[in-house]
Write an enzyme that holds these catalytic residues in place. Structure first.
Site, short mmCIF file in Angstrom:
data_model
loop_
_atom_site.label_atom_id
_atom_site.label_comp_id
_atom_site.label_asym_id
_atom_site.label_seq_id
_atom_site.Cartn_x
_atom_site.Cartn_y
_atom_site.Cartn_z
N PRO A 14 19.26 -4.58 19.97
CG PRO A 14 17.11 -5.48 20.00
CD PRO A 14 17.85 -4.19 20.14
CG ASN A 15 20.03 -8.73 16.04
OD1 ASN A 15 20.21 -9.90 16.35
ND2 ASN A 15 18.84 -8.23 15.79
NE ARG A 22 22.67 -6.93 12.38
CZ ARG A 22 21.94 -5.93 12.83
NH1 ARG A 22 22.44 -5.06 13.69
NH2 ARG A 22 20.70 -5.78 12.45
CE1 TYR A 27 23.15 -1.93 10.39
CE2 TYR A 27 23.23 -4.29 9.97
CZ TYR A 27 22.51 -3.13 10.15
OH TYR A 27 21.14 -3.16 10.11
CG ASN A 78 21.91 1.78 16.79
OD1 ASN A 78 20.76 1.57 16.43
ND2 ASN A 78 22.97 1.50 16.05
CB ALA A 81 15.07 -4.31 14.70
CG HIS A 84 12.52 0.20 12.35
ND1 HIS A 84 12.94 1.43 11.87
CD2 HIS A 84 13.62 -0.61 12.30
CE1 HIS A 84 14.23 1.35 11.54
NE2 HIS A 84 14.67 0.13 11.79
CD GLU A 102 15.91 6.93 16.10
OE1 GLU A 102 14.89 7.40 16.65
OE2 GLU A 102 15.91 6.48 14.94
CG HIS A 104 19.68 4.42 13.17
ND1 HIS A 104 19.15 3.31 13.77
CD2 HIS A 104 18.82 5.44 13.41
CE1 HIS A 104 18.00 3.63 14.34
NE2 HIS A 104 17.78 4.92 14.14
CB SER A 106 22.87 1.33 8.04
OG SER A 106 21.60 1.21 8.66
NE ARG A 111 19.80 -1.25 5.76
CZ ARG A 111 20.00 -1.91 6.91
NH1 ARG A 111 20.23 -1.25 8.04
NH2 ARG A 111 19.95 -3.23 6.93
NE ARG A 115 16.64 -2.34 7.46
CZ ARG A 115 16.77 -3.31 8.38
NH1 ARG A 115 16.80 -3.02 9.66
NH2 ARG A 115 16.87 -4.58 8.00
C1 DQA Z 1 20.45 0.05 12.78
C2 DQA Z 1 19.37 0.12 11.69
C3 DQA Z 1 18.16 -0.73 12.06
O1 DQA Z 1 17.15 -0.64 11.05
C4 DQA Z 1 18.58 -2.18 12.20
O2 DQA Z 1 17.47 -2.95 12.62
C5 DQA Z 1 19.74 -2.36 13.10
C6 DQA Z 1 20.84 -1.39 13.08
C7 DQA Z 1 21.74 0.81 12.39
O3 DQA Z 1 22.53 1.09 13.28
O4 DQA Z 1 21.96 1.08 11.20
O5 DQA Z 1 19.83 -3.36 13.82
O6 DQA Z 1 19.93 0.64 13.96
#
Ligand code: DQA
Length: 149
Positions: A14-15, A22, A27, A78, A81, A84, A102, A104, A106, A111, A115
């Site tokens: 998501p996102n 964003r 990011y 990835n 969110a 978590h 997995e 990420h 960031s 953070r 997270r």
């Molecule tokens: C993320 C880290 C997650 O905590 C966050 O919700 C994201 C992006 C990352 O790629 O750093 O949407 O997965």
């Protein structure tokens, strides 16, 4: 383990469709299309075939994992969110039994406290975070068995 011409499924949660605009301070400014293009080029160099998808929906990501259970030899995900709290996504990874990394963009360790916990990580062969695009590329390398240590 996995050798040449391996087939890898790359999933963005998501996102991540909003990458580029964003929270660029977190990011970066690379768009998802640019990120995917880099992933594709790297995979081609490694002689791996990749299928890349992004979804904002937990169930869609689960369906994609199921649908690629026979095609894929490994997964780079990835979960964003969902990392978590999604036990359903975790169960999907366990269900298909494919080696999964997995990743990420960031550094989730530095953070907000929520997270730091990943419910997906225990069913993965590794987690790579905080390296932006390189998190994905190192994830691919890990699946291809080229990563040291
Ligand atoms: C993320 C880290 C997650 O905590 C966050 O919700 C994201 C992006 C990352 O790629 O750093 O949407 O997965």
């Amino acid at each position: 383990m996995i050798t040449h011409h391996s087939r890898l499924l790359v999933l963005h949660g998501p996102n991540l469709n909003l990458l580029g605009s964003r929270e660029p301070e977190v990011y970066g400014t690379m768009t998802l299309a640019e990120l995917n293009s880099e992933i594709e080029q790297f995979a081609a160099l490694k002689r791996a075939e990749v299928r890349i998808y992004q979804s904002n929906h937990e169930g869609k990501l689960i369906d994609l994992i199921h649908e690629h259970a026979d095609w894929a030899e490994g997964i780079v995900i990835n979960p964003a969110a969902l990392t978590h709290y999604s036990y359903a996504l975790r169960d999907a990874v366990t269900a298909v039994g494919l080696p999964t990394v997995e990743v990420h963009l960031s550094n989730i360790e530095e953070r907000e406290p929520f997270r730091r916990c990943s419910v997906i990580r225990p069913v993965c062969i590794g987690q790579i975070h905080g390296k932006g695009l390189q998190s994905y590329l190192r994830g691919i390398e890990l699946l291809l068995g080229e990563e040291e240590g």
